[in-house]
Design an enzyme around this catalytic site. Structure first.
Site, PDB file in Angstrom:
ATOM      1  N   GLY A  34       0.800  -1.220   0.000  1.00 27.06           N
ATOM      2  CA  GLY A  34       0.000   0.000   0.000  1.00 27.06           C
ATOM      3  C   GLY A  34       0.829   1.265   0.000  1.00 27.06           C
ATOM      4  N   ALA A  35       0.177   2.399   0.342  1.00 29.21           N
ATOM      5  CA  ALA A  35       0.755   3.731   0.166  1.00 29.21           C
ATOM      6  C   ALA A  35       1.266   3.826  -1.276  1.00 29.21           C
ATOM      7  CB  ALA A  35       1.862   4.019   1.181  1.00 29.21           C
TER       8      ALA A  35
ATOM      9  N   HIS B  27       2.165   4.487  -5.157  1.00 23.89           N
ATOM     10  CA  HIS B  27       2.707   5.600  -5.937  1.00 23.89           C
ATOM     11  C   HIS B  27       2.878   5.125  -7.369  1.00 23.89           C
ATOM     12  CE1 HIS B  27       6.347   3.284  -5.484  1.00 23.89           C
ATOM     13  NE2 HIS B  27       6.306   3.417  -4.175  1.00 23.89           N
TER      14      HIS B  27
ATOM     15  N   GLY C 203       5.328   4.076  -8.945  1.00 25.75           N
ATOM     16  CA  GLY C 203       6.118   2.845  -9.086  1.00 25.75           C
ATOM     17  C   GLY C 203       5.194   1.629  -9.054  1.00 25.75           C
ATOM     18  N   HIS C 204       4.346   1.567  -8.032  1.00 22.01           N
ATOM     19  CA  HIS C 204       3.377   0.464  -7.945  1.00 22.01           C
ATOM     20  C   HIS C 204       2.458   0.465  -9.169  1.00 22.01           C
ATOM     21  CE1 HIS C 204       3.945   1.365  -3.466  1.00 22.01           C
ATOM     22  NE2 HIS C 204       4.311   0.089  -3.547  1.00 22.01           N
TER      23      HIS C 204
ATOM     24  N   GLN D 277       7.607  -9.746   7.793  1.00 18.86           N
ATOM     25  CA  GLN D 277       8.833  -9.301   7.122  1.00 18.86           C
ATOM     26  C   GLN D 277       9.454  -8.076   7.785  1.00 18.86           C
ATOM     27  OE1 GLN D 277       6.633  -8.449   3.355  1.00 18.86           O
ATOM     28  NE2 GLN D 277       8.052  -6.746   3.157  1.00 18.86           N
TER      29      GLN D 277
ATOM     30  N   LYS E 253      13.478  -2.066  -8.011  1.00 14.94           N
ATOM     31  CA  LYS E 253      14.005  -1.295  -6.880  1.00 14.94           C
ATOM     32  C   LYS E 253      14.427  -2.221  -5.739  1.00 14.94           C
ATOM     33  CE  LYS E 253      11.776   1.397  -3.692  1.00 14.94           C
ATOM     34  NZ  LYS E 253      12.543   1.144  -2.456  1.00 14.94           N
TER      35      LYS E 253
ATOM     36  N   GLN F 203      15.034  -8.728  -3.412  1.00 14.45           N
ATOM     37  CA  GLN F 203      13.728  -9.360  -3.221  1.00 14.45           C
ATOM     38  C   GLN F 203      13.273 -10.043  -4.505  1.00 14.45           C
ATOM     39  OE1 GLN F 203      10.284  -7.584  -0.980  1.00 14.45           O
ATOM     40  NE2 GLN F 203       9.693  -6.909  -3.012  1.00 14.45           N
TER      41      GLN F 203
ATOM     42  N   VAL G 187      10.691   3.394 -11.076  1.00 14.57           N
ATOM     43  CA  VAL G 187      10.093   4.699 -11.392  1.00 14.57           C
ATOM     44  C   VAL G 187      10.639   5.707 -10.392  1.00 14.57           C
ATOM     45  CG1 VAL G 187       7.939   6.002 -11.600  1.00 14.57           C
ATOM     46  CG2 VAL G 187       8.026   3.603 -12.326  1.00 14.57           C
TER      47      VAL G 187
HETATM   48  P1  AMP Z   1       6.056  -2.412  -1.563  1.00 15.97           P
HETATM   49  O1  AMP Z   1       4.655  -1.891  -1.451  1.00 15.97           O
HETATM   50  O2  AMP Z   1       7.083  -1.455  -1.146  1.00 15.97           O
HETATM   51  O3  AMP Z   1       6.200  -3.781  -0.946  1.00 15.97           O
HETATM   52  O4  AMP Z   1       6.310  -2.628  -3.118  1.00 15.97           O
HETATM   53  C1  AMP Z   1       5.453  -3.423  -3.898  1.00 15.97           C
HETATM   54  C2  AMP Z   1       6.107  -3.655  -5.241  1.00 15.97           C
HETATM   55  O5  AMP Z   1       6.294  -2.406  -5.910  1.00 15.97           O
HETATM   56  C3  AMP Z   1       7.484  -4.321  -5.122  1.00 15.97           C
HETATM   57  O6  AMP Z   1       7.624  -5.285  -6.151  1.00 15.97           O
HETATM   58  C4  AMP Z   1       8.420  -3.155  -5.303  1.00 15.97           C
HETATM   59  O7  AMP Z   1       9.680  -3.530  -5.803  1.00 15.97           O
HETATM   60  C5  AMP Z   1       7.653  -2.310  -6.329  1.00 15.97           C
HETATM   61  N1  AMP Z   1       8.125  -0.933  -6.301  1.00 15.97           N
HETATM   62  C6  AMP Z   1       8.283  -0.152  -5.206  1.00 15.97           C
HETATM   63  N2  AMP Z   1       8.799   1.037  -5.549  1.00 15.97           N
HETATM   64  C7  AMP Z   1       8.971   1.020  -6.898  1.00 15.97           C
HETATM   65  C8  AMP Z   1       9.476   1.955  -7.855  1.00 15.97           C
HETATM   66  N3  AMP Z   1       9.915   3.148  -7.507  1.00 15.97           N
HETATM   67  N4  AMP Z   1       9.511   1.585  -9.165  1.00 15.97           N
HETATM   68  C9  AMP Z   1       9.079   0.347  -9.527  1.00 15.97           C
HETATM   69  N5  AMP Z   1       8.595  -0.576  -8.682  1.00 15.97           N
HETATM   70  C10 AMP Z   1       8.544  -0.246  -7.383  1.00 15.97           C
END
Ligand code: AMP
Length: 279
Positions: free
Chosen positions: A21-22, A24, A26-27, A51, A141, A145, A169
């Site tokens: 969540g939260a 942006h 990128g997601h 985690q 990013k 993982q 992103v």
């Molecule tokens: P998170 O919510 O941080 O667990 O991220 C969920 C997914 O979004 C993971 O696969 C992250 O690698 C991906 N993600 C997070 N930030 C970015 C970004 N800036 N650009 C591309 N993918 C991202």
């Protein structure tokens, strides 16, 4: 969720984007790609407690569900899965699973956050049990993982699921988008651009100068940020096994990776300095 998707799975391909969540851009870039390449794009929002090795980090993790749902609707994401902790870990055995990750979790984030990747594998396995997926979209990013989940899916789960890395992103000043950026003070946010700048500096400097010299240059640039507290690591690594590399010819694909601590958040980033990741 499992029954609903299983009923459709015969005819339709599922592209799955797990998140905490939260959301942006990128997601959302992962959602766009899942939508483009599959009949159904499924996004999960679940802040996975297993985690987090630091309870304070878990407590402070941003939660913006209403806004997330609005963004997912805007991007026409087909299905959102919003489980509670008991939905994911109803069976206590699911929290006892352990994963042989070889040396993949020994370094970098694995060394700095003990147990983190076991928790990541745990939740991704549970999510994949619930969401029958054809393709799993992950961000570059979190490169370590990505490599660990790819290893888990192909060597431990033996599932016919394609694990697809997606490009990072960035904000206009280069900072990799991250939910944790929301926690930065205005000064930290402004100075956090040094992370991407340091990685670019290293990328531009090699192979003209040695890896040690390039890393020293990058380190110096990071230290120019007055609010930066600590550099957890700044390294050049082999993208196949995450081992450090000492010179340009030592690996086919090389990444510069960084993890730094600001008072309000710990941030990670990486950049390809040789070869390509096949994205
Ligand atoms: P998170 O919510 O941080 O667990 O991220 C969920 C997914 O979004 C993971 O696969 C992250 O690698 C991906 N993600 C997070 N930030 C970015 C970004 N800036 N650009 C591309 N993918 C991202």
């Amino acid at each position: 969720m499992n029954a609903w998707l299983s009923a459709r799975q015969q005819a339709q391909s599922v592209g799955f984007v797990p998140t905490m969540g939260a959301l942006h851009e990128g997601h959302l870039s992962l959602i766009d790609r899942a939508k483009k390449e599959n009949d159904l794009a499924v996004c999960s929002i679940f802040i996975n407690p297993t985690q987090f090795n630091d309870p304070a980090d878990l407590a402070k993790y941003p939660r913006t569900v209403e806004q997330d749902l609005h963004l997912l609707l805007q991007r026409q994401c087909d299905v959102v899965f919003l489980p509670e902790v008991q939905d994911i870990y109803s069976d206590p055995a699911s929290q006892q699973r352990t994963y042989d990750l070889g040396t993949l979790d020994a370094r970098w984030e694995g060394a700095n956050r003990p147990g983190h990747f076991q928790g990541v594998c745990m939740v991704v396995q549970r999510l994949l049990e619930i969401i029958p997926s054809h393709r799993l979209y992950l961000g570059q990013k979190d490169f370590q993982q990505f490599l660990i989940i790819q290893h888990m899916v192909s060597n431990l789960l033996h599932g016919p699921i394609a694990v697809i890395p997606c490009p990072i992103v960035r904000e206009p000043d280069g900072l990799a988008m991250s939910s944790r950026n929301l926690r930065l003070t205005p000064q930290e946010r402004s100075e956090s651009r040094v992370i991407a700048e340091a990685l670019h500096l290293i990328q531009r400097s090699i192979p003209a100068i040695s890896f040690d010299e390039a890393l020293a240059k990058g380190r110096l640039h990071l230290q120019s940020a007055s609010t930066l507290q600590h550099i957890d690591y700044l390294a050049l690594i082999n993208a196949e096994d995450l081992s450090p590399v000492a010179h340009y010819e030592a690996a086919k694909t090389i990444l510069a990776i960084a993890a730094v601590q600001f008072p309000s958040a710990r941030l990670i980033d990486n950049i390809v300095v040789k070869g390509q990741l096949g994205i």
